[in-house]
Design a protein around this motif. Structure first.
Motif, PDB file in Angstrom:
ATOM      1  N   ASN A 195       0.834  -1.204   0.000  1.00  8.44           N
ATOM      2  CA  ASN A 195       0.000   0.000   0.000  1.00  8.44           C
ATOM      3  C   ASN A 195       0.872   1.259   0.000  1.00  8.44           C
ATOM      4  N   PRO A 196       0.363   2.359  -0.603  1.00  9.69           N
ATOM      5  CA  PRO A 196       1.170   3.588  -0.716  1.00  9.69           C
ATOM      6  C   PRO A 196       1.713   4.093   0.629  1.00  9.69           C
ATOM      7  N   GLU A 197       0.911   3.976   1.711  1.00 10.06           N
ATOM      8  CA  GLU A 197       1.372   4.515   3.007  1.00 10.06           C
ATOM      9  C   GLU A 197       2.542   3.702   3.565  1.00 10.06           C
ATOM     10  N   VAL A 198       2.648   2.436   3.178  1.00  7.23           N
ATOM     11  CA  VAL A 198       3.790   1.604   3.604  1.00  7.23           C
ATOM     12  C   VAL A 198       5.007   1.988   2.752  1.00  7.23           C
ATOM     13  N   ILE A 199       4.766   2.193   1.473  1.00 12.69           N
ATOM     14  CA  ILE A 199       5.846   2.617   0.565  1.00 12.69           C
ATOM     15  C   ILE A 199       6.427   3.959   1.029  1.00 12.69           C
ATOM     16  N   ASP A 200       5.547   4.842   1.521  1.00 16.56           N
ATOM     17  CA  ASP A 200       5.993   6.172   1.975  1.00 16.56           C
ATOM     18  C   ASP A 200       7.074   6.095   3.050  1.00 16.56           C
ATOM     19  N   ILE A 201       7.014   5.094   3.918  1.00 17.39           N
ATOM     20  CA  ILE A 201       7.978   5.056   5.028  1.00 17.39           C
ATOM     21  C   ILE A 201       9.131   4.078   4.762  1.00 17.39           C
ATOM     22  N   ALA A 202       9.155   3.485   3.558  1.00 17.45           N
ATOM     23  CA  ALA A 202      10.223   2.511   3.248  1.00 17.45           C
ATOM     24  C   ALA A 202      11.523   3.215   2.879  1.00 17.45           C
ATOM     25  N   ASP A 203      12.643   2.543   3.148  1.00 11.24           N
ATOM     26  CA  ASP A 203      13.941   3.066   2.691  1.00 11.24           C
ATOM     27  C   ASP A 203      14.171   2.695   1.238  1.00 11.24           C
ATOM     28  N   GLU A 204      13.706   1.505   0.843  1.00 13.67           N
ATOM     29  CA  GLU A 204      13.891   1.033  -0.534  1.00 13.67           C
ATOM     30  C   GLU A 204      12.616   0.314  -0.973  1.00 13.67           C
ATOM     31  N   VAL A 205      12.320   0.404  -2.264  1.00 16.61           N
ATOM     32  CA  VAL A 205      11.176  -0.318  -2.854  1.00 16.61           C
ATOM     33  C   VAL A 205      11.758  -1.179  -3.972  1.00 16.61           C
ATOM     34  N   LYS A 206      11.602  -2.492  -3.857  1.00 17.46           N
ATOM     35  CA  LYS A 206      12.281  -3.407  -4.798  1.00 17.46           C
ATOM     36  C   LYS A 206      11.384  -4.583  -5.171  1.00 17.46           C
ATOM     37  N   SER A 207      11.634  -5.110  -6.371  1.00 24.16           N
ATOM     38  CA  SER A 207      11.071  -6.410  -6.751  1.00 24.16           C
ATOM     39  C   SER A 207      11.744  -7.460  -5.871  1.00 24.16           C
ATOM     40  N   THR A 208      11.261  -8.693  -5.917  1.00 23.16           N
ATOM     41  CA  THR A 208      11.911  -9.700  -5.064  1.00 23.16           C
ATOM     42  C   THR A 208      13.360  -9.931  -5.514  1.00 23.16           C
ATOM     43  N   GLY A 209      13.585  -9.883  -6.842  1.00 23.83           N
ATOM     44  CA  GLY A 209      14.964 -10.032  -7.346  1.00 23.83           C
ATOM     45  C   GLY A 209      15.829  -8.857  -6.903  1.00 23.83           C
ATOM     46  N   GLY A 210      15.219  -7.666  -6.889  1.00 22.91           N
ATOM     47  CA  GLY A 210      15.936  -6.469  -6.435  1.00 22.91           C
ATOM     48  C   GLY A 210      16.322  -6.584  -4.969  1.00 22.91           C
ATOM     49  N   MET A 211      15.471  -7.240  -4.180  1.00 20.85           N
ATOM     50  CA  MET A 211      15.766  -7.421  -2.748  1.00 20.85           C
ATOM     51  C   MET A 211      16.960  -8.373  -2.574  1.00 20.85           C
ATOM     52  N   VAL A 212      17.008  -9.421  -3.411  1.00 18.82           N
ATOM     53  CA  VAL A 212      18.123 -10.387  -3.330  1.00 18.82           C
ATOM     54  C   VAL A 212      19.438  -9.667  -3.642  1.00 18.82           C
ATOM     55  N   LYS A 213      19.398  -8.828  -4.668  1.00 18.57           N
ATOM     56  CA  LYS A 213      20.598  -8.089  -5.092  1.00 18.57           C
ATOM     57  C   LYS A 213      21.021  -7.102  -3.992  1.00 18.57           C
ATOM     58  N   ILE A 227      11.994 -14.039   2.230  1.00 19.93           N
ATOM     59  CA  ILE A 227      12.750 -13.775   3.459  1.00 19.93           C
ATOM     60  C   ILE A 227      13.561 -15.021   3.835  1.00 19.93           C
ATOM     61  N   ARG A 228      12.957 -16.196   3.639  1.00 16.95           N
ATOM     62  CA  ARG A 228      13.671 -17.452   3.935  1.00 16.95           C
ATOM     63  C   ARG A 228      14.873 -17.605   3.012  1.00 16.95           C
ATOM     64  N   ARG A 229      14.691 -17.235   1.726  1.00 18.16           N
ATOM     65  CA  ARG A 229      15.817 -17.334   0.787  1.00 18.16           C
ATOM     66  C   ARG A 229      16.969 -16.412   1.247  1.00 18.16           C
ATOM     67  N   LEU A 230      16.620 -15.193   1.642  1.00 12.85           N
ATOM     68  CA  LEU A 230      17.656 -14.250   2.071  1.00 12.85           C
ATOM     69  C   LEU A 230      18.415 -14.789   3.292  1.00 12.85           C
ATOM     70  N   ARG A 231      17.671 -15.400   4.222  1.00 10.12           N
ATOM     71  CA  ARG A 231      18.313 -15.943   5.433  1.00 10.12           C
ATOM     72  C   ARG A 231      19.270 -17.075   5.080  1.00 10.12           C
ATOM     73  N   ARG A 232      18.854 -17.937   4.136  1.00  6.40           N
ATOM     74  CA  ARG A 232      19.715 -19.068   3.722  1.00  6.40           C
ATOM     75  C   ARG A 232      20.984 -18.570   3.055  1.00  6.40           C
ATOM     76  N   GLU A 233      20.830 -17.528   2.215  1.00  2.14           N
ATOM     77  CA  GLU A 233      21.975 -17.082   1.418  1.00  2.14           C
ATOM     78  C   GLU A 233      22.903 -16.141   2.181  1.00  2.14           C
ATOM     79  N   HIS A 234      22.404 -15.523   3.246  1.00  2.00           N
ATOM     80  CA  HIS A 234      23.238 -14.577   4.004  1.00  2.00           C
ATOM     81  C   HIS A 234      23.118 -14.871   5.498  1.00  2.00           C
TER      82      HIS A 234
END
Ligand code: 13P
Ligand code: SF4
Length: 307
Positions: free
Chosen positions: A206-224, A243-250
Motif C-alpha cells: 500500500n502507498p502509506e507503507v511505501i511512503d515510510i520505506a527506505d527502498e522499494v524493490k522487486s523480489t529479485g531487487g531485494m536479493v541483489k 525472506i527465507r531465501r535471504l536468510r539461507r543465502e546470508h
C-alpha cells in the motif's frame, strides 16, 4: 526425521530425473524452500522470463503461479513448458479479463495499455506492453504515450506514477491479498523496534507503507540489495518465501518480516511431489491458442525491448 529423509530422497530423485531428461526447473522466490532447493534458477518474474527465453533446454518445469508458467510458454512456444499444479493461480491476475480491456479501450481510445506481468495470457494479448515489478517505472517512462491504462495492480500503478509525472496513468483496481495485508501500524512498530534496520518493501504494498520505506524493490531487487548493501539488518515487506531465501543465502545478516509474516498460499500449492510427478509424466503442459500466444508474445517482447 523420516519425513526429512524422504524429502532428501525425493530431491535426489528429482535432480537425477531432470538431468536424464535435460529439463530445467525454474522457481519463483516465493516457492517452498524444498522446491527452490531442486531449481536450476530462482528469481523474480523478470529474471524468470529472461531465463525461460534464453535457456537451451527444451523442457521447462515452471514452479510459480500460472501467469508465470504462461509467460515462459509465450517466450518459448516451441518448448515443452510444464506447470505442476495448474490451479496455482495468482488471484490478482484474475482480477482483470480480456473483455475488461476491450471495454476500457472504448473508454480510453487514445491510451496505450500496460499490463503487469501478473495477468493471464489473453489479457496480455489485448495489451500493448507488459511490465514487471522490477521495471514498471522504466516501462512507463519509456513508452511513447501521454495516456496509459495500467492493469491490474493499483498499488504498483500508483508507485510507478510517482516517477512519471508527464503522463496520465489510469490504474485498474486490482490488488495482491498478500501485500495489501502488510499494515502501516505493524510496519511502523517493526521500524521503531529495529531502528538500525533497512526497511525494504515490494511495490505491491500500500502507498502509506511505501511512503515510510527506505527502498522499494522487486523480489529479485531485494536479493541483489541484500548482497550488495553494507547494512546487516533488514526489515522486509514481502512474502515470507523470499525472506527465507535471504536468510539461507546470508547467514551473517539479519532479515525480519516487516510486521506479521505473510504467505502467498497460491504459490505454496506446488509441492516437491508435484514437481517429481510433472517430470515423470511431462505434464500438465501449458497450452495456449496460437493467436493468443502470438499476440501475448508481442506484448512481452515489447517490454524486453524497452528495458
Ligand atoms: P516479483 O516479480 O517482484 O517477484 O513479484 C511477483 C509477485 O507476484 C509479487 O507478488
Ligand atoms: Fe499474486 Fe500476490 Fe501471490 Fe504475487 S504474492 S502471486 S501478486 S497473490
Amino acid at each position: 526425521m523420516a519425513a526429512k529423509k524422504e524429502i532428501e530422497e525425493l530431491k535426489r530423485m528429482i535432480v537425477k530425473l531432470k538431468r536424464k531428461k535435460g529439463a530445467i526447473i525454474l522457481a519463483h522466490n516465493y516457492q517452498r524452500e524444498e522446491v527452490q532447493d531442486v531449481a536450476d534458477f530462482i528469481g523474480d518474474s523478470l529474471e524468470l522470463s529472461r531465463t525461460a527465453a534464453q535457456t537451451d533446454s527444451n523442457f521447462i518445469v515452471f514452479c510459480g503461479v500460472r501467469f508465470m508458467a504462461e509467460t515462459a510458454k509465450i517466450l518459448s512456444p516451441k518448448k515443452l513448458v510444464v506447470h505442476p499444479v495448474p490451479m496455482a493461480r495468482c488471484p490478482m491476475a484474475d482480477m482483470v479479463t480480456a473483455d475488461d480491456i476491450l471495454e476500457l479501450r472504448k473508454e480510453y481510445p487514445r491510451a496505450k495499455f500496460v499490463c503487469y506481468v501478473n495477468t493471464n495470457a489473453d489479457v496480455k494479448a489485448e495489451c500493448d506492453v507488459c511490465c514487471t515489478s522490477a521495471n514498471a517505472v522504466q516501462v512507463l517512462q519509456r513508452i511513447d504515450a501521454d495516456e496509459i491504462v495500467f492493469v491490474p495492480d493499483r498499488n504498483l500503478a500508483l508507485y510507478a506514477r510517482r516517477f512519471v509525472k508527464d503522463k496520465s496513468i489510469i490504474p485498474w483496481n486490482g490488488w495482491c491479498y498478500v501485500h495489501k495485508r502488510i499494515g502501516l501500524e505493524e510496519v511502523k512498530r517493526s521500524k521503531e523496534m529495529h531502528q538500525d534496520a533497512l526497511l525494504v518493501v515490494h511495490p505491491e504494498c500500500n502507498p502509506e507503507v511505501i511512503d515510510i520505506a527506505d527502498e522499494v524493490k522487486s523480489t529479485g531487487g531485494m536479493v541483489k540489495l541484500a548482497s550488495e548493501s553494507n547494512h546487516r539488518k533488514f526489515l522486509i515487506g514481502t512474502e515470507e518465501g523470499l525472506i527465507r531465501r535471504l536468510r539461507r543465502e546470508h547467514p551473517d545478516k539479519i532479515f525480519m518480516s516487516a510486521g506479521t509474516p505473510r504467505t502467498c498460499y497460491n504459490m505454496k500449492l506446488i509441492t516437491l511431489h508435484d514437481v517429481y510427478e510433472a517430470l515423470i509424466n511431462e505434464s500438465p503442459e501449458v497450452e495456449l491458442p496460437e493467436d493468443i500466444l502470438r499476440r501475448a508474445r508481442g506484448c512481452v517482447e515489447r517490454m524486453l525491448q524497452l528495458v
